[in-house]
Design an enzyme around this catalytic site. Structure first.
Site, PDB file in Angstrom:
ATOM      1  N   ASP A  30      41.884  45.084  40.043  1.00 23.63           N
ATOM      2  CA  ASP A  30      42.431  43.810  41.086  1.00 23.63           C
ATOM      3  C   ASP A  30      43.812  43.481  40.548  1.00 23.63           C
ATOM      4  OD1 ASP A  30      40.528  41.327  42.279  1.00 23.63           O
ATOM      5  OD2 ASP A  30      42.545  40.844  41.311  1.00 23.63           O
ATOM      6  N   ILE A  31      44.538  43.067  41.426  1.00 20.58           N
ATOM      7  CA  ILE A  31      46.065  42.723  41.117  1.00 20.58           C
ATOM      8  C   ILE A  31      46.109  41.524  40.316  1.00 20.58           C
ATOM      9  CG2 ILE A  31      46.573  41.132  43.309  1.00 20.58           C
ATOM     10  CD1 ILE A  31      48.753  43.209  43.512  1.00 20.58           C
ATOM     11  N   ASN A  87      31.530  37.629  46.487  1.00 22.77           N
ATOM     12  CA  ASN A  87      31.764  36.277  46.888  1.00 22.77           C
ATOM     13  C   ASN A  87      31.669  35.963  48.513  1.00 22.77           C
ATOM     14  OD1 ASN A  87      32.520  35.281  44.233  1.00 22.77           O
ATOM     15  ND2 ASN A  87      34.698  36.034  44.609  1.00 22.77           N
ATOM     16  N   VAL A  96      39.502  37.655  50.580  1.00 21.55           N
ATOM     17  CA  VAL A  96      39.612  38.788  51.462  1.00 21.55           C
ATOM     18  C   VAL A  96      38.346  39.075  52.220  1.00 21.55           C
ATOM     19  CG1 VAL A  96      40.349  41.318  51.246  1.00 21.55           C
ATOM     20  CG2 VAL A  96      41.621  39.684  49.779  1.00 21.55           C
ATOM     21  N   HIS A 100      33.490  43.136  48.976  1.00 25.02           N
ATOM     22  CA  HIS A 100      34.269  43.679  47.729  1.00 25.02           C
ATOM     23  C   HIS A 100      33.266  43.301  46.565  1.00 25.02           C
ATOM     24  CE1 HIS A 100      36.674  40.231  48.742  1.00 25.02           C
ATOM     25  NE2 HIS A 100      36.598  39.990  47.298  1.00 25.02           N
ATOM     26  N   HIS A 102      33.082  42.698  42.673  1.00 25.78           N
ATOM     27  CA  HIS A 102      33.867  42.611  41.483  1.00 25.78           C
ATOM     28  C   HIS A 102      33.191  43.126  40.345  1.00 25.78           C
ATOM     29  CE1 HIS A 102      36.759  39.305  42.965  1.00 25.78           C
ATOM     30  NE2 HIS A 102      35.771  39.189  43.877  1.00 25.78           N
TER      31      HIS A 102
END
Ligand code: AMP
Ligand code: ZN
Length: 114
Positions: A30-31, A87, A96, A100, A102
């Protein structure tokens, strides 16, 4: 899918720090990490939210979760423990719109989340 950030990460038109990749999924750091370990695991097909899942995606989702466990071991957070999180939509904190998972570790997480 045009204009999807994670589809662009999958096709490598946007760079990412890849942790693991196979034919079905991609895992990358993750950025903006919320923990010492924060990996996103995404399917290579564009599915916007959990609400869009179809029965045919069940195996793929199982592979995402299975991969989270494998990566937790690889990254050394399996023994202490870790958090996995999908999420969904605005109230769920999704920003986004390409599903995805996490994978967060390296610190303690409280329950319930804030
Ligand atoms: P969510 O809020 O569940 O939709 O999570 C989206 C996550 O994507 C956030 O944790 C962001 O920090 C992360 N993110 C956004 N852009 C990038 C990027 N270019 N590379 C890696 N992670 C990103
Ligand atoms: Zn996408």
């Amino acid at each position: 899918m045009e204009n999807c950030l994670f589809c662009k990460i999958i096709d490598k038109s946007i760079p990412s720090d890849i942790v693991y990749e196979n034919d079905n999924l991609l895992a990358f750091n993750d950025i903006n990490p919320e923990a010492p370990v924060h990996v996103l695991i995404i399917p290579k097909i564009h599915i916007p939210t959990l609400n869009d899942l179809k029965k045919e995606h069940v195996g793929l989702l199982g592979e995402l979760v299975f991969t989270a466990g494998i990566l937790a071991k690889k990254l050394g957070i399996d023994k202490d423990g870790y958090r996995t999180n999908f999420n969904c939509n605005d109230a769920g904190g999704q920003t986004v719109y390409h599903i995805h998972l996490h994978l967060l570790g390296g610190r303690h997480f409280s329950w319930p989340p804030g």
